[in-house]
Motif scaffolding. Structure first.
Motif, mmCIF file in Angstrom:
data_model
loop_
_atom_site.group_PDB
_atom_site.id
_atom_site.type_symbol
_atom_site.label_atom_id
_atom_site.label_comp_id
_atom_site.label_asym_id
_atom_site.label_seq_id
_atom_site.Cartn_x
_atom_site.Cartn_y
_atom_site.Cartn_z
ATOM 1 N N ALA A 1 -3.389 3.713 7.160
ATOM 2 C CA ALA A 1 -3.085 2.326 7.519
ATOM 3 C C ALA A 1 -1.833 2.254 8.376
ATOM 4 O O ALA A 1 -1.779 1.521 9.368
ATOM 5 C CB ALA A 1 -2.909 1.488 6.252
ATOM 6 N N LEU A 2 -0.815 3.049 8.011
ATOM 7 C CA LEU A 2 0.446 3.002 8.753
ATOM 8 C C LEU A 2 0.269 3.531 10.178
ATOM 9 O O LEU A 2 0.853 3.015 11.120
ATOM 10 C CB LEU A 2 1.497 3.826 8.002
ATOM 11 C CG LEU A 2 2.958 3.592 8.381
ATOM 12 C CD1 LEU A 2 3.309 2.131 8.228
ATOM 13 C CD2 LEU A 2 3.874 4.443 7.528
ATOM 14 N N LEU B 1 -4.481 6.771 2.076
ATOM 15 C CA LEU B 1 -4.859 5.470 2.629
ATOM 16 C C LEU B 1 -3.657 4.811 3.296
ATOM 17 O O LEU B 1 -3.777 4.205 4.367
ATOM 18 C CB LEU B 1 -5.432 4.570 1.523
ATOM 19 C CG LEU B 1 -6.737 5.053 0.900
ATOM 20 C CD1 LEU B 1 -7.226 4.070 -0.153
ATOM 21 C CD2 LEU B 1 -7.812 5.238 1.964
ATOM 22 N N GLY B 2 -2.471 4.928 2.652
ATOM 23 C CA GLY B 2 -1.258 4.374 3.245
ATOM 24 C C GLY B 2 -0.951 5.032 4.572
ATOM 25 O O GLY B 2 -0.587 4.367 5.548
ATOM 26 N N HIS B 3 -1.127 6.349 4.631
ATOM 27 C CA HIS B 3 -0.871 7.101 5.862
ATOM 28 C C HIS B 3 -1.791 6.618 6.968
ATOM 29 O O HIS B 3 -1.353 6.361 8.095
ATOM 30 C CB HIS B 3 -1.084 8.593 5.577
ATOM 31 C CG HIS B 3 -0.702 9.495 6.714
ATOM 32 N ND1 HIS B 3 -1.564 9.793 7.740
ATOM 33 C CD2 HIS B 3 0.440 10.141 6.992
ATOM 34 C CE1 HIS B 3 -0.950 10.603 8.595
ATOM 35 N NE2 HIS B 3 0.268 10.830 8.154
ATOM 36 N N LEU C 1 0.825 -1.203 0.000
ATOM 37 C CA LEU C 1 0.000 0.000 0.000
ATOM 38 C C LEU C 1 0.865 1.261 0.000
ATOM 39 O O LEU C 1 0.542 2.258 -0.635
ATOM 40 C CB LEU C 1 -0.924 -0.023 1.228
ATOM 41 C CG LEU C 1 -1.951 1.092 1.348
ATOM 42 C CD1 LEU C 1 -2.849 1.107 0.140
ATOM 43 C CD2 LEU C 1 -2.775 0.921 2.606
ATOM 44 N N LEU C 2 1.998 1.208 0.705
ATOM 45 C CA LEU C 2 2.855 2.390 0.790
ATOM 46 C C LEU C 2 3.693 2.578 -0.466
ATOM 47 O O LEU C 2 3.909 3.693 -0.932
ATOM 48 C CB LEU C 2 3.808 2.277 1.983
ATOM 49 C CG LEU C 2 3.206 2.085 3.354
ATOM 50 C CD1 LEU C 2 4.274 2.149 4.408
ATOM 51 C CD2 LEU C 2 2.156 3.135 3.618
ATOM 52 N N PHE D 1 -4.120 7.113 -2.652
ATOM 53 C CA PHE D 1 -3.382 5.961 -2.113
ATOM 54 C C PHE D 1 -2.435 6.396 -0.997
ATOM 55 O O PHE D 1 -2.246 5.666 -0.020
ATOM 56 C CB PHE D 1 -2.600 5.261 -3.224
ATOM 57 C CG PHE D 1 -3.476 4.538 -4.204
ATOM 58 C CD1 PHE D 1 -4.596 3.857 -3.773
ATOM 59 C CD2 PHE D 1 -3.188 4.531 -5.554
ATOM 60 C CE1 PHE D 1 -5.411 3.191 -4.663
ATOM 61 C CE2 PHE D 1 -3.998 3.873 -6.462
ATOM 62 C CZ PHE D 1 -5.109 3.199 -6.016
ATOM 63 N N LEU D 2 -1.838 7.586 -1.151
ATOM 64 C CA LEU D 2 -0.939 8.080 -0.102
ATOM 65 C C LEU D 2 -1.709 8.317 1.193
ATOM 66 O O LEU D 2 -1.238 7.978 2.286
ATOM 67 C CB LEU D 2 -0.253 9.372 -0.549
ATOM 68 C CG LEU D 2 0.855 9.208 -1.583
ATOM 69 C CD1 LEU D 2 1.328 10.559 -2.077
ATOM 70 C CD2 LEU D 2 2.023 8.439 -0.987
#
Lengths: 221, 240
Positions: free
Chosen positions: B142-143, B138-140, A164-165, B135-136
């Protein structure tokens, strides 16, 4: 500098003695690429046209699959803490791990790519552009991937999280990499596109080791 | 200045005092803005009524990008000065930014169908870079939530936010570097806006409305986050 080379040598030795682990990425690369002709049909018109793009997408996924192992073993057995305590700057440690990752996956993908190009009936004119674009693109994949791998150390479900990242940040490399092969097939000039790929590599080289080092330091705090 | 608001209690009191005013401003701006956008502004001579999608699409895009910039600044503040509220601000802003980005993509798609004849155009750099922005986000998110220790998640997300910031200039200039379907900037440009004031003024009001909505929701979410932390600390104390 010597520390950097020693670390790279250590990682390469570990990869070779670990046997199958390093080869898995290449096996996946070839296996996944052979799925596409079954999916879209073995039409000799279509395959050369999508070949360059498919090889790039699959190379990207294969590089990503191997990212999870990049720091996890060192993180679990405590080597990473020793690296932080050692006089070698963390940026150098990150750079060494990135170079070792590229040598154990990127280079192998480069070797396997011509084989896939033959599978896909790519014309001879597309071979050199494909290899040169991958030569410039795969180190960028390792550099960007290292950030993702370092950030997710110790996370739950880190494998999914890495994708995802990292995948959104891989998109520019994919676009220009596939475009090089496409332009070569269409008989257009592709030198400028290679320079863009080279620019991505330099940009990633300037930023990624530092971001990775920062992320690694947080991981062991 | 920076450290004056490092105290969560002082921030909470200040936020509680400001909140009714920004909420009121949001409501008034939306009422005025929507009236202008839907009734008091002219339809486009080429696009007809579909041009009104712009009054949602463009402000949402401004706020989505401003929100990411805000998160990146907060991440830098958090990493450099270890400011306790910066992490909470970044963490609270990310889902809002993701929401605005989804609005941008959805309204853009709905607008693209009648004007460009397609829901989605893969060759357009503006569309692709905004998708990467989603996506960035969503990644942020999730992380931030991927670690048992929330502090570790906050730091990792901060590094990611700073790395992902390269995408913001790409979004801004994508329409000039790769001129494909999406039209170039017409409001924020050096030689002044190129659109008529009958459209520009409603657009700016909607932009303000979206901004105030963002600020309102950010304050609400930050206060909720602070309250949740306090509750967790009290529970841990009670258990000891």
């Amino acid at each position: 500098m010597i520390g950097l080379l020693l670390l790279i040598r250590r990682d390469l030795k570990l990869a070779f003695r670990g046997g199958t682990d390093a080869a898995m990425a290449v096996v996946f690369f070839i296996l996944a690429a052979t799925l596409f002709p079954f999916g879209v049909g073995p039409d000799p018109e279509i395959l050369p046209r999508i070949g360059g793009g498919v090889i790039w997408v699959v190379a990207l996924l294969a590089a990503m699959l191997s990212l999870e192992r990049m720091f996890s073993a060192d993180y679990e057995d405590g080597s990473l803490e020793q690296f932080v305590l050692s006089p070698l700057p963390m940026v150098m440690v990150a750079l060494a791990k990135i170079i070792a990752h590229w040598l154990t996956t990127g280079v192998l993908l480069l070797v396997a790519a011509p084989v896939l190009a033959v599978f896909y009936n790519l014309p001879a004119a597309a071979f050199v552009p494909l290899i040169v674009s991958m030569l410039l693109g795969t180190p960028t994949l390792s550099l960007i991937g290292a950030i993702g791998a370092a950030l997710t150390l110790g996370a739950r479900r880190s494998g999914v999280l890495i994708s995802l990242l990292v995948l959104p940040l891989y998109i520019p490399v994919l676009i220009f990499g596939a475009l090089v092969v496409d332009s070569a097939l269409a008989g257009r000039e592709y030198g400028a596109l290679l320079m863009v790929l080279g620019g991505f590599l330099l940009l990633a080289l300037a930023a990624a080791p530092w971001a990775t080092a920062a992320a690694l330091r947080q991981a062991i705090e | 200045m920076l450290h004056r608001f490092a105290n969560p209690n002082r921030f909470s009191r200040l936020a509680a005092a400001v909140l009714p005013w920004v909420t009121g401003a949001t409501i008034i701006l939306f009422v005025v803005g929507i009236y202008f956008a839907l009734f008091a502004s002219p339809a486009d001579y080429q696009q007809g009524e579909t041009v009104r999608i712009m009054y949602v699409h463009v402000p949402a895009a401004w706020v989505a990008m401003a929100c990411y910039t805000f998160i990146a600044v907060m991440s830098a503040v958090s990493l450099i000065w270890k400011h306790p509220l910066a992490d909470i601000a970044a963490r609270s802003a990310a889902p809002l930014g993701a929401g605005f980005t989804i609005i941008v993509l959805a309204t853009g798609s709905l607008w693209g169908r009648p004007t460009w004849g397609t829901w989605w155009e893969w060759g357009d750099a503006r569309l692709t870079s905004v998708l990467v922005l989603l996506f960035l986000y969503l990644g942020h998110i999730a992380l931030t939530h991927a670690f048992d220790n929330p502090a570790r998640g906050a730091k990792a997300a901060a590094v990611l936010a700073l790395v992902g910031f390269v995408n913001i200039p790409i979004i801004k200039f994508s329409v000039e570097w790769w001129a494909t379907l999406h039209q170039p900037a017409s409001v924020i440009r050096l030689d002044g806006p190129t659109i008529h004031s009958s459209i520009l003024i409603p657009l700016l009001i909607m932009g303000l409305a979206f901004t105030f909505y963002f600020v309102t929701m950010l304050l609400v979410r930050m206060r909720a986050e602070l309250a949740a932390r306090k509750a967790r600390a009290l529970r841990l104390n009670a258990a000891e």
